[in-house]
Design a protein around this motif. Sequence first.
Motif, PDB file in Angstrom:
ATOM      1  N   LEU A 107      -5.014   2.555  -5.020  1.00 45.85           N
ATOM      2  CA  LEU A 107      -5.600   3.290  -6.146  1.00 45.85           C
ATOM      3  C   LEU A 107      -6.929   3.935  -5.755  1.00 45.85           C
ATOM      4  CD1 LEU A 107      -3.387   1.802  -7.785  1.00 45.85           C
ATOM      5  CD2 LEU A 107      -5.070   1.501  -9.608  1.00 45.85           C
ATOM      6  N   VAL A 108      -7.722   3.206  -4.972  1.00 45.24           N
ATOM      7  CA  VAL A 108      -8.992   3.750  -4.490  1.00 45.24           C
ATOM      8  C   VAL A 108      -8.745   5.028  -3.689  1.00 45.24           C
ATOM      9  CG1 VAL A 108     -10.936   3.339  -2.918  1.00 45.24           C
ATOM     10  CG2 VAL A 108     -10.196   1.540  -4.489  1.00 45.24           C
ATOM     11  N   ASP A 109      -7.760   4.987  -2.805  1.00 49.38           N
ATOM     12  CA  ASP A 109      -7.458   6.156  -1.977  1.00 49.38           C
ATOM     13  C   ASP A 109      -6.814   7.278  -2.787  1.00 49.38           C
ATOM     14  OD1 ASP A 109      -8.525   4.819   0.172  1.00 49.38           O
ATOM     15  OD2 ASP A 109      -6.596   4.243   1.040  1.00 49.38           O
ATOM     16  N   ALA A 110      -5.932   6.916  -3.720  1.00 46.37           N
ATOM     17  CA  ALA A 110      -5.293   7.935  -4.567  1.00 46.37           C
ATOM     18  C   ALA A 110      -6.338   8.686  -5.386  1.00 46.37           C
ATOM     19  CB  ALA A 110      -4.258   7.284  -5.482  1.00 46.37           C
ATOM     20  N   GLN A 111      -7.394   7.981  -5.778  1.00 45.83           N
ATOM     21  CA  GLN A 111      -8.487   8.644  -6.484  1.00 45.83           C
ATOM     22  C   GLN A 111      -9.167   9.657  -5.560  1.00 45.83           C
ATOM     23  OE1 GLN A 111     -11.981   6.245  -7.510  1.00 45.83           O
ATOM     24  NE2 GLN A 111     -11.984   7.164  -9.553  1.00 45.83           N
ATOM     25  N   LYS A 112      -9.374   9.284  -4.299  1.00 48.10           N
ATOM     26  CA  LYS A 112      -9.981  10.199  -3.329  1.00 48.10           C
ATOM     27  C   LYS A 112      -9.079  11.403  -3.071  1.00 48.10           C
ATOM     28  CE  LYS A 112     -12.441   6.482  -0.905  1.00 48.10           C
ATOM     29  NZ  LYS A 112     -12.503   5.666   0.346  1.00 48.10           N
ATOM     30  N   PHE A 113      -7.754  11.181  -3.121  1.00 45.17           N
ATOM     31  CA  PHE A 113      -6.799  12.272  -2.898  1.00 45.17           C
ATOM     32  C   PHE A 113      -6.728  13.234  -4.089  1.00 45.17           C
ATOM     33  CE2 PHE A 113      -4.117   8.964  -0.381  1.00 45.17           C
ATOM     34  CZ  PHE A 113      -5.013   9.015   0.670  1.00 45.17           C
ATOM     35  N   GLY A 114      -7.311  12.842  -5.219  1.00 45.78           N
ATOM     36  CA  GLY A 114      -7.266  13.683  -6.413  1.00 45.78           C
ATOM     37  C   GLY A 114      -6.083  13.412  -7.320  1.00 45.78           C
ATOM     38  N   LEU A 115      -5.359  12.315  -7.065  1.00 47.77           N
ATOM     39  CA  LEU A 115      -4.200  11.984  -7.895  1.00 47.77           C
ATOM     40  C   LEU A 115      -4.593  11.270  -9.179  1.00 47.77           C
ATOM     41  CD1 LEU A 115      -1.753  10.672  -5.131  1.00 47.77           C
ATOM     42  CD2 LEU A 115      -1.861  12.964  -6.132  1.00 47.77           C
ATOM     43  N   TYR A 135       0.820  -1.222   0.000  1.00 44.13           N
ATOM     44  CA  TYR A 135       0.000   0.000   0.000  1.00 44.13           C
ATOM     45  C   TYR A 135       0.854   1.273   0.000  1.00 44.13           C
ATOM     46  CZ  TYR A 135      -3.337   3.565   1.435  1.00 44.13           C
ATOM     47  OH  TYR A 135      -4.087   4.709   1.497  1.00 44.13           O
ATOM     48  N   ASP A 136       1.772   1.400   0.957  1.00 40.68           N
ATOM     49  CA  ASP A 136       2.567   2.627   1.071  1.00 40.68           C
ATOM     50  C   ASP A 136       3.448   2.845  -0.161  1.00 40.68           C
ATOM     51  OD1 ASP A 136       1.492   3.199   3.541  1.00 40.68           O
ATOM     52  OD2 ASP A 136       3.149   2.289   4.669  1.00 40.68           O
ATOM     53  N   LYS A 137       4.029   1.741  -0.665  1.00 40.77           N
ATOM     54  CA  LYS A 137       4.856   1.853  -1.870  1.00 40.77           C
ATOM     55  C   LYS A 137       4.020   2.301  -3.064  1.00 40.77           C
ATOM     56  CE  LYS A 137       8.428  -1.566  -0.708  1.00 40.77           C
ATOM     57  NZ  LYS A 137       9.043  -2.855  -1.119  1.00 40.77           N
ATOM     58  N   ALA A 138       2.796   1.802  -3.152  1.00 40.31           N
ATOM     59  CA  ALA A 138       1.923   2.151  -4.274  1.00 40.31           C
ATOM     60  C   ALA A 138       1.594   3.636  -4.260  1.00 40.31           C
ATOM     61  CB  ALA A 138       0.649   1.323  -4.225  1.00 40.31           C
ATOM     62  N   ILE A 139       1.247   4.161  -3.092  1.00 38.84           N
ATOM     63  CA  ILE A 139       0.922   5.593  -2.990  1.00 38.84           C
ATOM     64  C   ILE A 139       2.117   6.439  -3.417  1.00 38.84           C
ATOM     65  CG2 ILE A 139       0.381   7.469  -1.387  1.00 38.84           C
ATOM     66  CD1 ILE A 139      -2.042   5.768  -1.931  1.00 38.84           C
ATOM     67  N   LYS A 140       3.306   6.066  -2.978  1.00 41.12           N
ATOM     68  CA  LYS A 140       4.508   6.817  -3.332  1.00 41.12           C
ATOM     69  C   LYS A 140       4.834   6.671  -4.819  1.00 41.12           C
ATOM     70  CE  LYS A 140       6.572   6.436   1.284  1.00 41.12           C
ATOM     71  NZ  LYS A 140       7.625   5.786   2.104  1.00 41.12           N
ATOM     72  N   MET A 141       4.632   5.458  -5.369  1.00 44.30           N
ATOM     73  CA  MET A 141       4.933   5.234  -6.779  1.00 44.30           C
ATOM     74  C   MET A 141       4.024   6.068  -7.674  1.00 44.30           C
ATOM     75  SD  MET A 141       6.758   3.847  -9.112  1.00 44.30           S
ATOM     76  CE  MET A 141       7.708   2.564  -8.262  1.00 44.30           C
ATOM     77  N   ILE A 142       2.758   6.167  -7.324  1.00 40.12           N
ATOM     78  CA  ILE A 142       1.833   6.991  -8.110  1.00 40.12           C
ATOM     79  C   ILE A 142       2.323   8.438  -8.132  1.00 40.12           C
ATOM     80  CG2 ILE A 142      -0.512   7.943  -8.171  1.00 40.12           C
ATOM     81  CD1 ILE A 142      -1.377   5.193  -6.875  1.00 40.12           C
ATOM     82  N   GLN A 143       2.744   8.950  -6.968  1.00 43.06           N
ATOM     83  CA  GLN A 143       3.249  10.318  -6.892  1.00 43.06           C
ATOM     84  C   GLN A 143       4.544  10.470  -7.691  1.00 43.06           C
ATOM     85  OE1 GLN A 143       3.419  10.413  -2.578  1.00 43.06           O
ATOM     86  NE2 GLN A 143       1.592  11.711  -2.474  1.00 43.06           N
ATOM     87  N   GLU A 144       5.429   9.475  -7.574  1.00 38.23           N
ATOM     88  CA  GLU A 144       6.694   9.522  -8.323  1.00 38.23           C
ATOM     89  C   GLU A 144       6.447   9.559  -9.825  1.00 38.23           C
ATOM     90  OE1 GLU A 144      10.650   9.580  -9.411  1.00 38.23           O
ATOM     91  OE2 GLU A 144       9.755   9.960  -7.448  1.00 38.23           O
ATOM     92  N   SER A 145       5.496   8.757 -10.304  1.00 37.97           N
ATOM     93  CA  SER A 145       5.188   8.743 -11.731  1.00 37.97           C
ATOM     94  C   SER A 145       4.640  10.084 -12.193  1.00 37.97           C
ATOM     95  CB  SER A 145       4.179   7.631 -12.041  1.00 37.97           C
ATOM     96  OG  SER A 145       4.779   6.362 -11.930  1.00 37.97           O
ATOM     97  N   LEU A 146       3.831  10.714 -11.367  1.00 41.53           N
ATOM     98  CA  LEU A 146       3.316  12.048 -11.710  1.00 41.53           C
ATOM     99  C   LEU A 146       4.461  13.054 -11.838  1.00 41.53           C
ATOM    100  CD1 LEU A 146       0.147  12.211  -9.424  1.00 41.53           C
ATOM    101  CD2 LEU A 146       0.169  12.155 -11.917  1.00 41.53           C
ATOM    102  N   TYR A 147       5.423  12.970 -10.921  1.00 35.32           N
ATOM    103  CA  TYR A 147       6.577  13.867 -10.996  1.00 35.32           C
ATOM    104  C   TYR A 147       7.388  13.604 -12.272  1.00 35.32           C
ATOM    105  CZ  TYR A 147       5.753  15.178  -6.099  1.00 35.32           C
ATOM    106  OH  TYR A 147       5.205  15.653  -4.931  1.00 35.32           O
ATOM    107  N   ARG A 148       7.561  12.337 -12.626  1.00 38.34           N
ATOM    108  CA  ARG A 148       8.316  12.006 -13.840  1.00 38.34           C
ATOM    109  C   ARG A 148       7.639  12.584 -15.078  1.00 38.34           C
ATOM    110  NH1 ARG A 148       9.399   5.516 -12.874  1.00 38.34           N
ATOM    111  NH2 ARG A 148      10.740   5.713 -11.045  1.00 38.34           N
ATOM    112  N   LEU A 149       6.330  12.493 -15.106  1.00 38.11           N
ATOM    113  CA  LEU A 149       5.571  13.000 -16.250  1.00 38.11           C
ATOM    114  C   LEU A 149       5.439  14.517 -16.220  1.00 38.11           C
ATOM    115  CD1 LEU A 149       2.987  10.162 -16.111  1.00 38.11           C
ATOM    116  CD2 LEU A 149       3.867  10.944 -18.305  1.00 38.11           C
ATOM    117  N   GLY A 150       5.560  15.100 -15.042  1.00 38.01           N
ATOM    118  CA  GLY A 150       5.391  16.546 -14.903  1.00 38.01           C
ATOM    119  C   GLY A 150       3.936  16.969 -14.978  1.00 38.01           C
ATOM    120  N   ILE A 151       3.030  16.114 -14.467  1.00 36.53           N
ATOM    121  CA  ILE A 151       1.603  16.428 -14.464  1.00 36.53           C
ATOM    122  C   ILE A 151       1.079  16.327 -13.035  1.00 36.53           C
ATOM    123  CG2 ILE A 151       1.212  15.730 -16.849  1.00 36.53           C
ATOM    124  CD1 ILE A 151       0.175  13.054 -15.876  1.00 36.53           C
ATOM    125  N   ASP A 152      -0.107  16.891 -12.796  1.00 42.39           N
ATOM    126  CA  ASP A 152      -0.670  16.951 -11.447  1.00 42.39           C
ATOM    127  C   ASP A 152      -1.578  15.773 -11.119  1.00 42.39           C
ATOM    128  OD1 ASP A 152       0.594  19.405 -10.940  1.00 42.39           O
ATOM    129  OD2 ASP A 152      -1.051  20.506 -11.894  1.00 42.39           O
TER     130      ASP A 152
END
Length: 282
Positions: free
Chosen positions: A125-133, A84-101
Amino acid sequence: MKKIETYELNDGSSLPKIGFGTVNIQGAIGVNSILTAIEAGYRVIDTSTNYMNEGVVGEAIRRSSVPREELIISSKLPGMAHDYDKAIKMIQESLYRLGIDYFDKYLIHWPLPKQGKYDQAWQALVDAQKFGLIKTIGVSNFLEEHLNTIIDKTGVTPATNQIERHPYFNNNELVETNKKLGILTEVWSPFGREINDVIEHKTIAEIAKKYNKSATQVILRWNLKNGVMPIVKSSSYKHQKANLDVFDFELSQEDIDTIDGLDKGEPGRVEGQHPNEYEEFG
């Protein structure tokens, strides 16, 4: 430029009926391929952390004249980040790589049932959707038992399930399972990838000649007739355009059945990647 027809998803959003895939698209040539695809009319750009090209996709987004809000950017969670924790961080890392919000769409790449953590990944993923990612969440290569597990544990049904499907492996049973659950089927490798003779098969060539279309156009129409969304890849602008020119004809049910008859079952998989066995850890 004709607007691509759309599918309505179970979360209230919609997707164009054909998307652009970026596997093996890298570097400056890759940026140009994505830019010409966007120019040709594609709006769904499908990538993955394991494709090692999220930076290339991000660069194409920045260079494109099409506004960011008109593009649908999709990526996938790699197997190494199912915790779970790795997934949340990976989603954020991928957004940074792409340069999108935010991601317009994000999938779990493979279930990896031997590891038994895909339910954690789905909760992330369910929670990341709630966070707006992420706007729309889905999965890839999930079988019925995997789908039932995550739906039962979270109460959230994926909007899409991206699976292997081509004339030698039509995967119709899983397509029907997705429909039963209200999940849109996305299709990777619609032309068979390394199985080059899919698009050279005599039967498909004969059907294509009847409609004055190419073999690839017939295969795409076969997918659309089954209510699924093919993800296609081409570096040629001519082929990119041709792959979108599939909304002006209909295959007969006889031709659909004929193409379905080319199915080889499990031996037809392009790389023998059965979702209960394949271990993906990028």
